[in-house]
Design a protein around this motif. Structure first.
Motif, PDB file in Angstrom:
ATOM      1  N   THR A   1      36.381 -29.485 -68.695  1.00 35.98           N
ATOM      2  CA  THR A   1      37.422 -28.154 -69.086  1.00 35.98           C
ATOM      3  C   THR A   1      38.018 -27.668 -67.427  1.00 35.98           C
ATOM      4  O   THR A   1      36.994 -27.232 -66.881  1.00 35.98           O
ATOM      5  N   LEU A   2      38.977 -27.308 -67.541  1.00 36.74           N
ATOM      6  CA  LEU A   2      39.758 -26.954 -66.197  1.00 36.74           C
ATOM      7  C   LEU A   2      40.532 -25.668 -66.353  1.00 36.74           C
ATOM      8  O   LEU A   2      41.531 -25.848 -67.384  1.00 36.74           O
ATOM      9  N   ASP A   3      40.471 -24.684 -65.623  1.00 33.16           N
ATOM     10  CA  ASP A   3      41.803 -23.650 -65.310  1.00 33.16           C
ATOM     11  C   ASP A   3      42.594 -24.088 -64.649  1.00 33.16           C
ATOM     12  O   ASP A   3      42.068 -24.648 -63.389  1.00 33.16           O
ATOM     13  N   VAL A   4      43.796 -24.044 -64.836  1.00 28.71           N
ATOM     14  CA  VAL A   4      44.895 -24.375 -64.100  1.00 28.71           C
ATOM     15  C   VAL A   4      45.768 -23.096 -63.700  1.00 28.71           C
ATOM     16  O   VAL A   4      46.310 -22.324 -64.733  1.00 28.71           O
ATOM     17  N   ALA A   5      46.024 -22.652 -62.350  1.00 26.13           N
ATOM     18  CA  ALA A   5      46.587 -21.415 -62.399  1.00 26.13           C
ATOM     19  C   ALA A   5      47.732 -21.561 -60.890  1.00 26.13           C
ATOM     20  O   ALA A   5      47.387 -22.268 -60.075  1.00 26.13           O
ATOM     21  N   ALA A   6      48.801 -20.999 -61.250  1.00 29.88           N
ATOM     22  CA  ALA A   6      49.597 -20.845 -60.166  1.00 29.88           C
ATOM     23  C   ALA A   6      50.313 -19.304 -59.871  1.00 29.88           C
ATOM     24  O   ALA A   6      50.681 -18.714 -61.193  1.00 29.88           O
ATOM     25  N   VAL A   7      50.511 -18.781 -58.660  1.00 31.51           N
ATOM     26  CA  VAL A   7      51.018 -17.554 -58.442  1.00 31.51           C
ATOM     27  C   VAL A   7      52.204 -17.819 -57.632  1.00 31.51           C
ATOM     28  O   VAL A   7      52.042 -18.400 -56.364  1.00 31.51           O
ATOM     29  N   GLN A   8      53.349 -17.452 -57.907  1.00 35.04           N
ATOM     30  CA  GLN A   8      54.511 -17.356 -56.872  1.00 35.04           C
ATOM     31  C   GLN A   8      54.859 -16.282 -56.283  1.00 35.04           C
ATOM     32  O   GLN A   8      54.837 -15.178 -56.847  1.00 35.04           O
ATOM     33  N   ILE A   9      54.844 -16.266 -54.882  1.00 35.97           N
ATOM     34  CA  ILE A   9      55.565 -15.160 -53.962  1.00 35.97           C
ATOM     35  C   ILE A   9      56.820 -15.548 -53.255  1.00 35.97           C
ATOM     36  O   ILE A   9      56.616 -16.120 -52.092  1.00 35.97           O
ATOM     37  N   GLY A  10      58.130 -15.192 -53.765  1.00 38.88           N
ATOM     38  CA  GLY A  10      59.054 -15.797 -53.101  1.00 38.88           C
ATOM     39  C   GLY A  10      59.088 -17.212 -53.112  1.00 38.88           C
ATOM     40  O   GLY A  10      59.403 -17.919 -54.365  1.00 38.88           O
ATOM     41  N   ALA A  11      59.418 -17.990 -52.060  1.00 34.69           N
ATOM     42  CA  ALA A  11      59.346 -19.285 -51.984  1.00 34.69           C
ATOM     43  C   ALA A  11      57.963 -20.089 -51.689  1.00 34.69           C
ATOM     44  O   ALA A  11      57.693 -21.436 -51.366  1.00 34.69           O
ATOM     45  N   ASP A  12      56.914 -19.276 -51.878  1.00 33.73           N
ATOM     46  CA  ASP A  12      55.569 -19.699 -51.459  1.00 33.73           C
ATOM     47  C   ASP A  12      54.691 -19.811 -52.830  1.00 33.73           C
ATOM     48  O   ASP A  12      55.076 -18.931 -53.636  1.00 33.73           O
ATOM     49  N   ALA A  13      53.717 -20.336 -52.675  1.00 35.42           N
ATOM     50  CA  ALA A  13      52.665 -20.164 -54.122  1.00 35.42           C
ATOM     51  C   ALA A  13      51.286 -20.579 -53.583  1.00 35.42           C
ATOM     52  O   ALA A  13      51.063 -21.397 -52.807  1.00 35.42           O
ATOM     53  N   ILE A  14      50.395 -20.044 -54.761  1.00 39.26           N
ATOM     54  CA  ILE A  14      49.109 -20.546 -54.759  1.00 39.26           C
ATOM     55  C   ILE A  14      48.742 -21.168 -55.914  1.00 39.26           C
ATOM     56  O   ILE A  14      49.301 -20.786 -56.731  1.00 39.26           O
ATOM     57  N   THR A  15      47.894 -22.196 -55.606  1.00 42.86           N
ATOM     58  CA  THR A  15      47.487 -22.911 -56.941  1.00 42.86           C
ATOM     59  C   THR A  15      46.099 -23.211 -56.963  1.00 42.86           C
ATOM     60  O   THR A  15      45.363 -23.325 -55.944  1.00 42.86           O
ATOM     61  N   VAL A  16      45.392 -23.013 -58.107  1.00 40.14           N
ATOM     62  CA  VAL A  16      44.023 -23.182 -58.362  1.00 40.14           C
ATOM     63  C   VAL A  16      43.686 -23.942 -59.485  1.00 40.14           C
ATOM     64  O   VAL A  16      44.362 -23.789 -60.606  1.00 40.14           O
ATOM     65  N   THR A  17      42.771 -25.018 -59.301  1.00 44.06           N
ATOM     66  CA  THR A  17      42.066 -25.755 -60.425  1.00 44.06           C
ATOM     67  C   THR A  17      40.755 -25.513 -60.405  1.00 44.06           C
ATOM     68  O   THR A  17      40.221 -25.809 -59.437  1.00 44.06           O
ATOM     69  N   ASN A  18      40.196 -25.059 -61.410  1.00 45.75           N
ATOM     70  CA  ASN A  18      38.603 -24.797 -61.409  1.00 45.75           C
ATOM     71  C   ASN A  18      37.968 -25.119 -62.636  1.00 45.75           C
ATOM     72  O   ASN A  18      38.576 -24.791 -63.897  1.00 45.75           O
ATOM     73  N   GLY A  19      37.113 -25.872 -62.640  1.00 48.30           N
ATOM     74  CA  GLY A  19      36.000 -26.053 -63.761  1.00 48.30           C
ATOM     75  C   GLY A  19      35.414 -27.397 -63.480  1.00 48.30           C
ATOM     76  O   GLY A  19      34.980 -27.825 -62.560  1.00 48.30           O
TER      77      GLY A  19
END
Length: 278
Positions: A222-240
């Motif tokens: 089981t994995l959480d996948v998350a992305a947050v965009q700020i303008g032309a940049d982003a953070i991504t998280v894969t957790n589990g």
């Protein structure tokens, strides 16, 4: 005496072009149903779109530097519990032993739906939102049988917009599918939406569950996948991992990470230990 040739003015050229566009649009719409727009209306729409495309301001580019991307990475102090930072999370894309299961191989396989296969391929590499076009930095953490992969990167803005829309579509287009091959037999994959903190400009979360067998024993990843965009940049998280995904940890990583990236983009130095976390 020779009569001078008339000069074709730009306005006349534009009128001729629009007239030709109207004829083409009318011909293209001649087979449409009775509820469709008339040819002249279609031509007007096309002309308006053309003007809008020429006058639109260029997409904002990223000012993120390599140093800024590294400063924007979360630290063990940014997430709760007993997470330990690892040295080479890039190696997870090829091999990720967790207990008796190689998770990287477990999620390696084929799907009839290309959009779903794209998600599976990106779970443990650095391409969830496509290839970065600017600065990027990556870090990883482990806690027991759980792994957390975290990335900060700059992208081409239109491509990033498309990738965020793709993530948003996955709970519908890939709600459940079968993964085959890769040496692990058939595995059932389920994708559902995950609510994230109200961070950044846009955000999308997913929980991905992969069920199958490894070494003759049933396995559920089981994995959480998350992305947050700020303008032309982003953070991504894969957790589990094999024991489930800690949604609270995912939310904390998203919230603290977005704040760190916003600080960096504003020219500030992120605080080493965010307030409210002991």
């Amino acid at each position: 005496m020779t009569t001078p040739r008339p000069i074709v003015r730009p306005a006349r050229v534009l009128a001729l072009s629009l007239a030709a566009g109207t004829l083409l649009a009318t011909a293209a719409c001649s087979g449409a149903d009775s509820g469709a727009s008339s040819g002249s209306e279609t031509a007007s729409t096309v002309a308006e779109r053309g003007v809008a495309a020429r006058t639109a301001s260029p997409s904002p580019s990223s000012d993120l530097t390599g140093t800024g991307a590294r400063n924007a990475l979360i630290t063990p102090e940014d997430i709760e519990d007993d997470w330990t930072q690892v040295e080479n999370p890039q190696e997870w894309r090829d091999s990720l032993p967790v207990g008796s299961v190689d998770v990287a191989q477990f999620v390696n396989g084929q799907s009839d739906a290309s959009e779903c296969r794209r998600l599976v391929d990106a779970l443990y590499d650095e391409t969830l939102l496509g290839r970065p076009t600017g600065a990027s930095a990556l870090t990883g953490f482990q806690e027991g049988d759980s792994r957390l992969l975290y990335q900060v990167a700059a992208y081409d803005k239109p491509d990033l917009d498309d990738s965020m829309e793709w993530l948003k579509s996955l709970p519908d287009t890939c709600d459940q599918f079968t993964l085959t091959g890769g040496g692990s037999g058939d595995r059932t994959v389920q994708v559902i939406g995950l609510k994230l903190p109200d961070s950044g400009d846009f955000r999308q979360g997913l929980t991905v569950t992969v069920k199958g067998e490894s070494n003759g024993a049933p396995v559920t990843l089981t994995l959480d996948v998350a992305a947050v965009q700020i303008g032309a940049d982003a953070i991504t998280v894969t957790n589990g991992g094999l024991d489930g995904a800690g949604h609270d940890t995912t939310s904390t990583a998203v919230e603290q990470g977005a704040e760190r990236l916003e600080d960096v983009l504003a020219g500030r130095t992120p605080q080493p230990t965010p307030s409210g976390i002991d």
